[in-house]
Design a protein around this motif. Structure first.
Motif, short mmCIF file in Angstrom:
data_model
loop_
_atom_site.label_atom_id
_atom_site.label_comp_id
_atom_site.label_asym_id
_atom_site.label_seq_id
_atom_site.Cartn_x
_atom_site.Cartn_y
_atom_site.Cartn_z
N SER A 279 0.84 3.53 -3.22
CA SER A 279 0.01 4.75 -3.14
C SER A 279 0.88 6.00 -3.25
N TRP B 110 -10.92 -1.23 3.46
CA TRP B 110 -10.61 -0.90 2.05
C TRP B 110 -10.63 0.61 1.84
N ARG C 237 0.80 -1.23 0.00
CA ARG C 237 0.00 0.00 0.00
C ARG C 237 0.83 1.28 0.00
N LYS D 151 -5.06 6.26 1.76
CA LYS D 151 -3.61 6.48 1.74
C LYS D 151 -3.22 7.25 0.48
N CYS E 237 -4.60 -1.52 9.38
CA CYS E 237 -3.80 -0.86 8.34
C CYS E 237 -3.47 -1.81 7.19
N SER F 138 -7.34 1.86 3.03
CA SER F 138 -6.28 1.69 2.03
C SER F 138 -6.39 2.74 0.94
N GLN G 274 0.51 6.49 7.84
CA GLN G 274 -0.60 5.55 8.02
C GLN G 274 -1.66 6.17 8.93
#
Ligand code: CP
Ligand code: NVA
Length: 304
Positions: free
Chosen positions: A58, A284, A54, A290, A262, A287, A133
């Motif tokens: 991201s 989701w 992630r 992010k 996370c 995520s 995060q």
């Protein structure tokens, strides 16, 4: 002066608010298909010494979608792996790019990079913290609940890097944060002491997950075995059994509780499949956010 995000404690409450506001704007614009160009001509380095799905992707996507160019750098392929001094690498990379996102083991290494770099340095996870995060997680809490301050946010499980960053955030913006961790696995003592000194928000430590989640608006957990702790896996799995986020535990919380993680998640350990895939889970969205929050971070630090 250049700004870094290495702990979260370097940010003010106003900085947090600005990042959330801009991340929501960028999310809306992204959904409408509006193209951004604020990072045109800018290069963002991603120096990673631990795996990532992630955070790495991201940040790369965020850079590209803002019109910039991401460069992924596997730390093991650099001269850092042959002991080139951090202070040298930091000054060299500062001549090539406009920001540096780092994931590694030692928090001290990220802080040394920040000290010697003339470009913004962003902590993408160390053994001690995972600041970005928690920024995107608070964005998700605000998105789901409309606010974050009046809520009871309960961390269940390991007092790890993500927990430490929640503590730092709670101390800057004033959250009601309860952490339920097994004895011996509490968050970092110094992090806790510094946060309590700020007298902002309410941070409570305990070892009873059932007591902790009473009236919780948010339940958050993470893996019991963080990257680099593989040798402790067996001992940790034994100690953490009662800290599993399962349907029985979630039932004790507020009826509209949201459950967060996370990711990556280890189903059947820190969280059951039923809870992960159930109606309270917002993992989701977490995520996805992010991406939007990282865009706001890059823009704020590189452009101002
Ligand atoms: N949550 C998170 O940091 O995931 P990655 O390890 O996949 O980046
Ligand atoms: N605490 C976990 C977070 C992973 C995103 C770890 O450090 O491995």
């Amino acid at each position: 002066m250049k700004k870094d995000i290495v702990t979260l404690s370097e940010l003010s409450e106003e900085d947090f608010e600005k990042l959330f506001k801009r991340a929501f704007e960028l999310k809306e614009r992204h959904k409408k298909g509006i193209r951004e160009n604020v990072l045109a001509g800018k290069t963002v380095g991603l120096l990673f010494d631990k795996p990532s799905t992630r955070t790495r992707i991201s940040f790369e996507a965020a850079t590209a979608q803002l019109g910039g160019t991401p460069i992924f750098i596997n730390a093991k392929d650099t001269q850092l792996s042959r002991n080139e001094p951090v202070k040298d690498v930091a000054r060299v990379l500062s001549r090539y790019m406009d920001a540096l996102v780092i994931r590694t083991y030692s928090q001290g290494l990220i802080e040394e990079f920040a000290e010697y770099s003339s470009i913004p340095v962003i902590n993408a996870l160390s053994d001690l913290y995972h600041p970005c995060q928690v920024l995107s997680d608070i964005m998700t809490v605000i998105e789901c609940k409309g606010a974050c301050k009046a809520l009871k946010i309960v961390w269940v499980g390991d007092g790890n890097n993500v927990a430490n960053s929640w503590i730092n955030a709670a101390a800057v913006i004033g959250l009601n944060l309860v952490l339920a961790c097994p004895e011996g696995y509490f968050p970092d003592k110094k992090v806790m002491e510094k946060a309590l000194e700020k007298k902002c928000g309410r941070i409570t430590l305990m070892s009873d997950p059932a007591e902790a989640v009473k009236n919780a608006d948010v339940i958050y957990t993470d893996t019991w075995v963080s990257m680099g702790q593989e040798q402790d896996k067996e001992a940790k799995q034994k100690a953490f059994g009662p800290f599993q986020v399962n349907a029985e535990l979630v039932k004790k919380a507020s009826k509209d509780v949201i459950v967060m993680h996370c990711l990556p998640v280890y189903r059947g350990y820190e969280m059951t499949e039923e809870v992960l895939e159930g109606p309270s889970s917002v993992v989701w969205d977490q995520s996805e956010n992010k991406l939007h929050l990282h865009k706001a971070v890059l823009e704020a630090l590189i452009i101002g």
